[in-house]
Design a protein around this motif. Structure first.
Motif, PDB file in Angstrom:
ATOM      1  N   LEU A 266       0.816  -1.146   0.191  1.00 15.29           N
ATOM      2  CA  LEU A 266      -0.147   0.029   0.026  1.00 15.29           C
ATOM      3  C   LEU A 266       0.832   1.279   0.118  1.00 15.29           C
ATOM      4  N   GLU A 267       2.228   1.308   0.804  1.00 18.40           N
ATOM      5  CA  GLU A 267       2.845   2.433   0.857  1.00 18.40           C
ATOM      6  C   GLU A 267       3.351   2.476  -0.588  1.00 18.40           C
ATOM      7  N   TRP A 268       3.675   1.615  -1.148  1.00 22.56           N
ATOM      8  CA  TRP A 268       4.441   1.599  -2.395  1.00 22.56           C
ATOM      9  C   TRP A 268       3.478   2.147  -3.371  1.00 22.56           C
TER      10      TRP A 268
ATOM     11  N   LEU B  70      -2.872   3.395   4.983  1.00 26.33           N
ATOM     12  CA  LEU B  70      -4.006   3.688   4.582  1.00 26.33           C
ATOM     13  C   LEU B  70      -4.308   5.261   4.640  1.00 26.33           C
ATOM     14  N   ARG B  71      -3.915   5.587   6.027  1.00 26.15           N
ATOM     15  CA  ARG B  71      -3.974   7.140   6.322  1.00 26.15           C
ATOM     16  C   ARG B  71      -3.306   8.096   5.250  1.00 26.15           C
ATOM     17  N   THR B  72      -2.201   7.609   5.018  1.00 25.39           N
ATOM     18  CA  THR B  72      -1.247   8.276   4.022  1.00 25.39           C
ATOM     19  C   THR B  72      -1.833   8.053   2.704  1.00 25.39           C
TER      20      THR B  72
ATOM     21  N   ARG C  39     -14.321   9.126   7.480  1.00 24.38           N
ATOM     22  CA  ARG C  39     -13.231   9.522   8.189  1.00 24.38           C
ATOM     23  C   ARG C  39     -12.458   8.659   9.238  1.00 24.38           C
ATOM     24  N   LEU C  40     -13.301   7.881   9.672  1.00 28.55           N
ATOM     25  CA  LEU C  40     -12.928   7.190  10.798  1.00 28.55           C
ATOM     26  C   LEU C  40     -12.068   5.578  10.336  1.00 28.55           C
ATOM     27  N   LEU C  41     -12.914   5.135   9.123  1.00 26.32           N
ATOM     28  CA  LEU C  41     -12.409   3.976   8.695  1.00 26.32           C
ATOM     29  C   LEU C  41     -11.545   3.939   7.754  1.00 26.32           C
ATOM     30  N   VAL C  42     -11.900   4.730   6.700  1.00 23.51           N
ATOM     31  CA  VAL C  42     -11.285   4.954   5.518  1.00 23.51           C
ATOM     32  C   VAL C  42     -10.040   5.862   5.508  1.00 23.51           C
ATOM     33  N   CYS C  43     -10.229   7.106   5.938  1.00 19.93           N
ATOM     34  CA  CYS C  43      -9.322   8.115   6.022  1.00 19.93           C
ATOM     35  C   CYS C  43      -8.298   7.837   7.242  1.00 19.93           C
ATOM     36  N   ARG C  44      -9.057   6.960   8.225  1.00 22.04           N
ATOM     37  CA  ARG C  44      -8.180   6.862   9.310  1.00 22.04           C
ATOM     38  C   ARG C  44      -7.841   8.147  10.081  1.00 22.04           C
TER      39      ARG C  44
END
Lengths: 218, 218
Positions: free
Chosen positions: A84-86, A141-143, B185-190
């Motif tokens: 995912l990071e990549w 995932l946040r990134t 926001r919580l689950l996808v964006c984290r």
DNA sequence: AGACTAATGCGACTTTTGTCGCATGAGCAG
DNA sequence: CTGCTCATGCGACAAAAGTCGCATTAGTCT
């Protein structure tokens, strides 16, 4: 079945070219192993999804020893996290259609297809699922999502420049508002997304933006 | 540590009373085991979350043998699925504040707290995560969410009755539109949910409803 | 080219996870 | 109260997941 049989190139999150990893001693073998393992991971995800994945399988499929995978990635979570990071570093930009509403429809369509069309859908689900398994995956995932929203924000900036929304509109928030119902329906409601949902979500976000709902709160 | 030490009663999705399961031979021991196991599951989730859960742990904690748990629930997924299915049958209704916008703010606040305040947050995350692990859990989540949205829809129906939104408004869709950004926001964006996000999501959904964005499409 | 060293392969090992057959005992019907 | 039967307990087993030390190999540096 050993390394080097790079099978397909999936779109976006799945494509190949796993070359540049900032390892010490980036020389040939390490890089080759990285490619082989991550490619095998993506291949496996695309074919069998998230549930049946295991380090042993990836080891067998990539030709890289199990212990090596555990040492370098720590386990399945690490594999997904790294993939995912990549993939966040891949080029991507949203399609333009000339108006905010239709831009957002196109964006939502792309999101929905990413979770609907095989084999990519399985990878997308895996990315979200992995975030529940480890904090590292959640951070990745946040990134990734932040980056996607940042890149998509140009759609809104350009709409502002065209006068479709007021100056000072929080572009990224408009994007989030537009795509949120799609993710919600897919991952939380667990119900299929229809074209009407895509359109309505885009419509509401575009109208709200035009009405100034995304101006900084005082 | 054996059965019967029902520790706490968490809110909503976590409370006890695991009595009615439609088993054959519903007599004492089976029912007691069901209670003990599901309660242990919820206790464990509340304390340690989704990641460290295992059948052996629940077996030890509940005093019910490992093999019995595998036989009756099939594994960790089954435990979570059953717990979720059961919790869908609990009474719940949304809070009323007198106006659609503030009703939706209250609803969104409740959702956000369900994923923020310990120990309930861990259970909520587990419910979503489980849906990625097994189709049964996904179906349970689908049912649970559909039920929640159905129950929340009264807020919108009442708003329509008050004239805050046009006749023919799809009430459940308004609810989904309101809560979607929170889940996203919580689950996808984290990323953390702030009060401003809660308010904005409610505002946009309420305004869109008032503007007739949720009337049946032609 | 030659030595140095980090990464890998290897395989045995431990731990965890899941399964199976059988004896037991608790509910249920009469 | 008495027997019948199904769920359970039990423990041994099988399979999978993960760890470790050591020899070897492949880059890298001079």
């Amino acid at each position: 079945m050993t390394r080097g049989d790079t099978k397909r190139n999936y779109s976006c999150i799945m494509s190949s070219d796993t070359s540049d990893t900032g390892n010490a001693r980036p020389g040939g073998r390490t890089a080759r192993n990285t490619t082989a393992v991550l490619q095998a991971t993506l291949d496996h995800l695309g074919e069998h999804g998230y549930q049946r994945i295991s380090v042993d399988l990836i080891a067998a499929h990539s030709g890289v020893h199990k212990a090596t995978i555990y040492r370098r990635w720590g386990g399945v979570d690490g594999l997904l996290t790294h993939a995912l990071e990549w993939s966040a570093s891949l080029p991507w930009e949203p399609a333009r259609t000339g108006a905010l509403h239709s831009d957002l429809v196109a964006l939502n369509t792309e999101v929905a297809e990413g979770f609907t069309v095989a084999p990519e859908r399985r990878v997308s689900y895996a990315a979200i699922a992995a975030a529940f398994e480890s904090e590292a995956a959640a951070a990745a995932l946040r990134t990734f999502m932040a980056d996607r929203h940042r890149r998509s924000a140009v759609l809104v900036s350009e709409a502002v420049a065209r006068g479709e929304a007021p100056e000072g509109t929080d572009a990224e928030e408009v994007v989030r508002a537009a795509v949120a119902p799609i993710y919600h329906r897919l991952l939380v409601c667990r119900e299929p997304v229809e074209a009407a949902h895509v359109r309505r979500a885009a419509r509401i976000a575009a109208d709200a933006a035009a009405a100034g709902a995304f101006l900084a709160e005082d």
